[in-house]
Write an enzyme that holds these catalytic residues in place. Structure first.
Site, PDB file in Angstrom:
ATOM      1  N   CYS A  16     -25.120 -46.506  23.524  1.00 38.35           N
ATOM      2  CA  CYS A  16     -24.961 -47.854  23.404  1.00 38.35           C
ATOM      3  C   CYS A  16     -25.751 -48.635  24.580  1.00 38.35           C
ATOM      4  O   CYS A  16     -26.465 -47.915  25.436  1.00 38.35           O
ATOM      5  CB  CYS A  16     -23.595 -48.211  23.565  1.00 38.35           C
ATOM      6  SG  CYS A  16     -23.000 -48.010  25.292  1.00 38.35           S
ATOM      7  N   HIS A  79     -18.259 -47.777  33.199  1.00 40.15           N
ATOM      8  CA  HIS A  79     -16.849 -47.931  33.139  1.00 40.15           C
ATOM      9  C   HIS A  79     -16.401 -49.002  34.117  1.00 40.15           C
ATOM     10  O   HIS A  79     -15.275 -49.600  34.340  1.00 40.15           O
ATOM     11  CB  HIS A  79     -15.964 -46.760  33.244  1.00 40.15           C
ATOM     12  CG  HIS A  79     -16.195 -45.838  32.273  1.00 40.15           C
ATOM     13  ND1 HIS A  79     -16.133 -46.151  30.717  1.00 40.15           N
ATOM     14  CD2 HIS A  79     -16.338 -44.476  32.315  1.00 40.15           C
ATOM     15  CE1 HIS A  79     -16.317 -44.857  30.233  1.00 40.15           C
ATOM     16  NE2 HIS A  79     -16.513 -43.896  30.986  1.00 40.15           N
ATOM     17  N   CYS A 103     -21.271 -51.769  33.080  1.00 39.07           N
ATOM     18  CA  CYS A 103     -21.432 -52.363  31.635  1.00 39.07           C
ATOM     19  C   CYS A 103     -21.221 -53.861  31.804  1.00 39.07           C
ATOM     20  O   CYS A 103     -19.952 -54.186  32.228  1.00 39.07           O
ATOM     21  CB  CYS A 103     -20.981 -51.684  30.483  1.00 39.07           C
ATOM     22  SG  CYS A 103     -21.468 -52.546  29.037  1.00 39.07           S
ATOM     23  N   GLU A 133     -11.825 -47.342  33.286  1.00 37.16           N
ATOM     24  CA  GLU A 133     -12.399 -48.757  33.028  1.00 37.16           C
ATOM     25  C   GLU A 133     -10.918 -49.754  32.981  1.00 37.16           C
ATOM     26  O   GLU A 133     -10.990 -50.899  33.835  1.00 37.16           O
ATOM     27  CB  GLU A 133     -12.725 -48.817  31.655  1.00 37.16           C
ATOM     28  CG  GLU A 133     -12.996 -50.614  31.274  1.00 37.16           C
ATOM     29  CD  GLU A 133     -13.269 -50.583  29.779  1.00 37.16           C
ATOM     30  OE1 GLU A 133     -13.958 -49.621  29.074  1.00 37.16           O
ATOM     31  OE2 GLU A 133     -12.913 -51.654  29.115  1.00 37.16           O
ATOM     32  N   SER A 228     -14.640 -38.369  25.347  1.00 35.44           N
ATOM     33  CA  SER A 228     -15.185 -39.505  25.279  1.00 35.44           C
ATOM     34  C   SER A 228     -14.347 -40.293  24.356  1.00 35.44           C
ATOM     35  O   SER A 228     -14.038 -40.039  23.168  1.00 35.44           O
ATOM     36  CB  SER A 228     -16.457 -39.728  24.699  1.00 35.44           C
ATOM     37  OG  SER A 228     -16.987 -40.724  23.884  1.00 35.44           O
ATOM     38  N   SER A 229     -13.710 -41.585  24.880  1.00 38.15           N
ATOM     39  CA  SER A 229     -12.509 -42.392  24.084  1.00 38.15           C
ATOM     40  C   SER A 229     -13.495 -42.892  22.920  1.00 38.15           C
ATOM     41  O   SER A 229     -12.771 -42.942  21.496  1.00 38.15           O
ATOM     42  CB  SER A 229     -12.086 -43.191  24.941  1.00 38.15           C
ATOM     43  OG  SER A 229     -12.258 -44.603  24.613  1.00 38.15           O
ATOM     44  N   SER A 273     -22.191 -42.154  24.193  1.00 41.52           N
ATOM     45  CA  SER A 273     -22.884 -41.507  25.598  1.00 41.52           C
ATOM     46  C   SER A 273     -23.715 -40.355  24.891  1.00 41.52           C
ATOM     47  O   SER A 273     -24.131 -39.279  25.572  1.00 41.52           O
ATOM     48  CB  SER A 273     -21.660 -40.930  26.288  1.00 41.52           C
ATOM     49  OG  SER A 273     -20.869 -41.838  26.746  1.00 41.52           O
TER      50      SER A 273
END
Ligand code: F3S
Length: 291
Positions: A16, A79, A103, A133, A228-229, A273
């Site tokens: 992303c 995060h 980010c 985060e 990774s969520s 990611s």
């Protein structure tokens, strides 16, 4: 002869904007560090392959902020970082150069929390209480926010029903519908609620794309770190729709057996990611197995 299934790679698969930016900034830091050590608290992004590559190039991943040495460089991950942790390394005497890759979407959520608190709202953060985060966002309001993954304890319900006004925001990678349902739940306790949608567009775009692309009976490959969520959420969507869904970290995990049940097409997507090379390796491996 049985027709070979079509293989489609999702347009928004992979890095992303925020991760691309973090990776670029970290690469520059490693190129221009001179003789300074470069530290990162936890993995820069949730992708073992990328992390290994960074380690080989000199990045030191530490599990505790106390291990960051003086006269070094420190990378804040996309995060973000809890403010109390950051304070430990920003003393000018320690001479630690901070490379902040937080980010902008995460920053927006942090600023919303601060703004809510300054205006006297009880801050509510919808998200995983254990996620860095979310901890980072809550740290911006001195951990006074109520953090919920959907459920509210009796104590929190009491606080919310007695609050003069409530400000709700979300972890950036959550699903919009779940956030809306949660906000509805809070509104049953108290009418004075302001909701700010801090969900990152990249995540919803990726998730919407998967919903549109797959049908029950298709095969969905979701490439990305198991921790990774946002990658996990993509796989969850696939399973809900009824696609044969495989969450893999690399193409070597793919088994020929997985492809024999395909009643439709094969879709490949990847978490935020995941580098392009992992997506391409997955596509190639599937091509080899079906030809
Ligand atoms: Fe940022 Fe969204 Fe990526 S919050 S790190 S652009 S998934």
């Amino acid at each position: 002869m049985k027709k070979k299934p079509e293989i489609v790679v999702a347009e928004n698969a992979g890095f992303c904007f925020g991760v691309r930016r973090a990776v670029d900034m970290a690469e520059k830091a490693l190129e221009k560090n001179g003789d300074k050590k470069v530290f990162c608290w936890g993995e820069l992004i949730h992708n073992p392959r990328v992390v290994e590559d960074f380690k080989k190039r000199g990045m030191r991943i530490v599990d505790s902020i106390e291990k960051v040495e003086d006269d070094s460089m420190f990378i804040v991950r996309s995060h973000g970082i809890p403010q109390d942790k950051l304070k430990k390394i920003t003393d000018p005497q320690r001479n630690i150069k901070i490379i902040d890759t937080t980010c902008p979407f995460v920053e927006k959520a942090q600023k919303s929390a601060i703004d809510f608190q300054e205006k006297g709202f009880q801050v509510v953060i919808f998200g995983d209480p254990e996620h860095v985060e979310v901890i980072g966002i809550n740290s911006c309001v001195n951990y006074c926010g109520i953090v919920s993954d959907g459920e509210l304890s009796e104590k929190d319900q009491k606080i919310l029903s007695e609050s003069s006004k409530i400000g709700i925001l979300s972890q950036t990678t959550r699903k919009k519908e779940e956030f809306e349902n949660f906000a509805k739940k809070v509104k049953t306790l108290n009418e004075k609620v302001e909701v700010r949608n801090t969900i990152c567009m990249e995540t919803s775009r990726k998730q919407g794309e998967v919903r549109k692309m797959i049908n029950p009976g298709d095969i969905l490959f979701v490439v990305g770190g198991k921790n990774s969520s946002n990658t996990g959420k993509l796989a969850e969507i696939g399973r809900k729709i009824g696609a044969f869904t495989y969450h893999i970290e690399n193409s070597q995990e793919i088994k020929k057996d997985w492809l024999k049940n395909c009643k439709g097409k094969i879709v490949i997507t990847a978490g935020a990611s995941t580098p392009d090379v992992s997506i391409e390796n997955t596509r190639q491996k599937i091509l080899n197995l079906i030809s």
